[in-house]
Design an enzyme around this catalytic site. Structure first.
Site, PDB file in Angstrom:
ATOM      1  N   ASN A 220       0.845  -1.200   0.000  1.00  0.00           N
ATOM      2  CA  ASN A 220       0.000   0.000   0.000  1.00  0.00           C
ATOM      3  C   ASN A 220       0.879   1.248   0.000  1.00  0.00           C
ATOM      4  OD1 ASN A 220       0.518   0.851   2.845  1.00  0.00           O
ATOM      5  ND2 ASN A 220      -0.415  -1.143   3.264  1.00  0.00           N
ATOM      6  N   ASP A 292      -4.495  -6.009   5.370  1.00  0.00           N
ATOM      7  CA  ASP A 292      -5.529  -6.810   6.036  1.00  0.00           C
ATOM      8  C   ASP A 292      -5.480  -8.271   5.589  1.00  0.00           C
ATOM      9  OD1 ASP A 292      -6.678  -4.786   7.617  1.00  0.00           O
ATOM     10  OD2 ASP A 292      -7.625  -3.933   5.836  1.00  0.00           O
ATOM     11  N   ASP A 326      -3.876  -9.421  13.527  1.00  0.00           N
ATOM     12  CA  ASP A 326      -3.956  -8.024  13.962  1.00  0.00           C
ATOM     13  C   ASP A 326      -2.874  -7.815  15.033  1.00  0.00           C
ATOM     14  OD1 ASP A 326      -4.594  -5.590  15.343  1.00  0.00           O
ATOM     15  OD2 ASP A 326      -6.552  -5.653  14.350  1.00  0.00           O
ATOM     16  N   PHE A 343      -3.494   3.642  15.379  1.00  0.00           N
ATOM     17  CA  PHE A 343      -3.824   4.677  14.401  1.00  0.00           C
ATOM     18  C   PHE A 343      -5.047   4.222  13.619  1.00  0.00           C
ATOM     19  CE2 PHE A 343      -0.792   8.202  13.715  1.00  0.00           C
ATOM     20  CZ  PHE A 343      -0.027   8.002  14.851  1.00  0.00           C
ATOM     21  N   LYS A 357     -12.892   1.326  16.994  1.00  0.00           N
ATOM     22  CA  LYS A 357     -11.583   0.666  16.994  1.00  0.00           C
ATOM     23  C   LYS A 357     -11.015   0.562  18.407  1.00  0.00           C
ATOM     24  CE  LYS A 357     -10.121   1.158  12.956  1.00  0.00           C
ATOM     25  NZ  LYS A 357      -9.599   1.658  11.689  1.00  0.00           N
ATOM     26  N   LYS A 361     -10.225  -3.205  19.538  1.00  0.00           N
ATOM     27  CA  LYS A 361      -8.831  -3.610  19.747  1.00  0.00           C
ATOM     28  C   LYS A 361      -8.423  -3.531  21.216  1.00  0.00           C
ATOM     29  CE  LYS A 361      -7.634  -2.546  15.035  1.00  0.00           C
ATOM     30  NZ  LYS A 361      -6.629  -2.993  14.084  1.00  0.00           N
TER      31      LYS A 361
HETATM   32  O1  C5P Z   1      -8.104  -2.344  11.735  1.00  0.00           O
HETATM   33  P1  C5P Z   1      -7.364  -1.178  11.196  1.00  0.00           P
HETATM   34  O2  C5P Z   1      -6.368  -1.566  10.134  1.00  0.00           O
HETATM   35  O3  C5P Z   1      -8.200  -0.057  10.725  1.00  0.00           O
HETATM   36  O4  C5P Z   1      -6.561  -0.635  12.453  1.00  0.00           O
HETATM   37  C1  C5P Z   1      -5.546   0.278  12.359  1.00  0.00           C
HETATM   38  C2  C5P Z   1      -4.624   0.149  13.542  1.00  0.00           C
HETATM   39  O5  C5P Z   1      -4.351  -1.202  13.850  1.00  0.00           O
HETATM   40  C3  C5P Z   1      -3.281   0.763  13.252  1.00  0.00           C
HETATM   41  O6  C5P Z   1      -2.738   1.182  14.486  1.00  0.00           O
HETATM   42  C4  C5P Z   1      -2.496  -0.414  12.686  1.00  0.00           C
HETATM   43  O7  C5P Z   1      -1.090  -0.237  12.816  1.00  0.00           O
HETATM   44  C5  C5P Z   1      -2.997  -1.562  13.513  1.00  0.00           C
HETATM   45  N1  C5P Z   1      -3.057  -2.838  12.809  1.00  0.00           N
HETATM   46  C6  C5P Z   1      -2.250  -3.878  13.187  1.00  0.00           C
HETATM   47  N2  C5P Z   1      -2.331  -5.097  12.550  1.00  0.00           N
HETATM   48  C7  C5P Z   1      -3.209  -5.274  11.552  1.00  0.00           C
HETATM   49  C8  C5P Z   1      -4.045  -4.224  11.162  1.00  0.00           C
HETATM   50  C9  C5P Z   1      -3.955  -3.027  11.801  1.00  0.00           C
HETATM   51  O8  C5P Z   1      -1.420  -3.698  14.094  1.00  0.00           O
HETATM   52  N3  C5P Z   1      -3.265  -6.459  10.955  1.00  0.00           N
END
Ligand code: C5P
Length: 423
Positions: A220, A292, A326, A343, A357, A361
């Protein structure tokens, strides 16, 4: 975007002792002045054999002090005038001889005299003394030099590291003066408040790269700039900082330890290895734009394009994807997690998505921003969202450069930590 003046209002003394690295001190001086500092230069006789006082006078805009008996100072006390309202003294380059003189407390040239005469802790507010050594590798490694370095450190000076590589003498090893940019960053850090002193900070940054074969993959547009700015700001604030970064083209900040990774799975493994060092008073900041999903299978050889006899494609691959772990949620779910900051890059409804979020999380703080408006850019504005309230940063919502923003964010995080004295 306005230029950041990290040393605005600072009055600094830059002292040069004899060494070929003096040619780099002209560039260092230029960087200090560009950062907003008023700089007064002191040169030993040895330094003046390598570059002229005129060069340093022209770049600093002030006469260069070279002599204890400088008749331009009416009371013949340049060592007092130079040090009494200085914010810091920086010796760059510091020769083996200059360091030995400081270790012994000598005062037979202006450089050693003014270091001895600087306020150091008994009376007035101490004036920090930074030393950037530069010498041949044998001289640097010699027990006498190392003994002197240890002595000046225990007397309160901050001795910066040395670079390693090809030396002016043709030998290869440790002892080169740090590059001017690195010394400038050390100086800015030395003058920064230390709300994270004694804490560890672990940061993820950049995109991940999810391979489908040895030459292709999915990634990305994250540049890593925000995560790297946070790493620098946390280091400036006194933390021991580790940075786990995906593939980016941003230099590793001074003082920060970096682990290179590619995929989300590698990032998770690296984070889990690092996080064992962290306690509940430490910090984990997830700025990485983790993919993702990843391709379900990884071809061991490049997937070749195949064609039938009539030239029509015969093997257009269809990608089957699986979900990535995650990383932030995994750290937050540890039995004794560090203080976790996530973030959220959204395209709309910032507050709503950030709150969701926070809950999903199980983290105490989410930094929300508009994704398309920040990726790859040098400035940003965010919304800090915790369980009670939402707070724009900068306070007026106007985007600012990412390092300024990172410094404000680090101050906010420090204020929220258990046992913080910066509440
Ligand atoms: O779920 P989302 O991608 O929107 O969440 C964003 C946050 O979660 C960011 O802090 C990102 O660094 C973290 N993240 C992570 N591992 C993932 C997806 C997101 O640590 N697989």
């Amino acid at each position: 975007m306005t230029e950041r003046l990290d040393l605005a209002g600072r009055r600094l003394v830059l002292a040069l002792s004899g060494g070929i690295a003096c040619y780099k001190s002209a560039e260092l001086l230029r960087l200090m002045v560009k950062a907003g500092a008023e700089v007064h230069v002191v040169m030993t006789a040895g330094a003046q054999r390598f570059i002229t006082a005129e060069t340093m006078q022209a770049l600093s805009g002030h006469p260069v002090a070279t002599d204890i008996w400088d008749a331009r100072t009416a009371d013949l006390m340049p060592h007092i005038h130079l040090t009494r309202d200085a914010d810091a003294i920086l010796i760059a380059p510091a020769s083996a001889d200059a360091i030995a003189a400081l270790a012994q407390g000598r005062a037979d040239d202006l450089l050693s005299l003014l270091c001895l005469a600087r306020p150091w802790g008994v009376g007035a507010q101490p004036v920090p003394l930074l030393i950037a050594p530069a010498m041949n590798r044998e001289m640097w490694a010699h027990p006498a030099t190392q003994r002197n370095v240890a002595q000046v450190q225990s007397d309160g000076a901050q001795v910066l590291g040395v670079g390693s590589g090809l030396q002016a003498c043709g030998e290869v090893g440790e002892g080169r003066m740090l590059e001017p940019e690195a010394i400038l960053d050390e100086l800015i850090a030395a003058l920064s408040p230390k709300p994270l002193r004694g804490r560890r900070v672990l940061i993820t940054a950049g995109p991940t790269f999810e391979a489908m074969d040895p030459v292709r993959g999915i990634t990305n547009l994250s540049s890593g700039k925000m995560g790297f700015a946070l790493a620098r700001a946390a280091w400036e604030a006194g933390a021991e900082v580790r940075l786990v970064a995906g593939p980016v083209h941003v230099p590793t900040p001074q003082g920060v330890g970096r682990v290179h990774v590619q995929s989300a799975e590698q990032m998770l493994a690296a984070v889990m290895q690092e996080v064992v060092q962290l306690g509940p008073g430490d910090v984990f900041i997830a700025t990485a734009a983790v993919a993702d999903w990843r391709p379900a299978t990884l071809a061991t050889q490049k997937i070749k394009k195949e064609r039938r006899g009539d030239d029509t494609p015969s093997n257009v691959p269809s990608l089957v994807m699986v979900e990535n772990p995650d990383i932030l949620a995994s750290v937050a779910a540890l039995p004794v997690p560090p203080y976790c900051v996530g973030f959220a890059a959204e395209s709309e409804k910032l507050l709503e998505h950030a709150r969701a979020k926070l809950v999903r999380k199980k983290v105490p703080l989410i930094v929300a921003n508009l994704g398309p408006a920040t990726f790859g850019r040098d400035d940003n504005a965010v919304l800090l969202v915790d369980a009670e309230r939402a707070q724009p940063l900068p306070a007026d919502g106007t985007p600012t450069d990412k390092l300024t923003l990172a410094r404000a964010l680090v101050a906010e995080v420090a204020r929220r930590l258990p046992g913080s004295r910066s509440q």
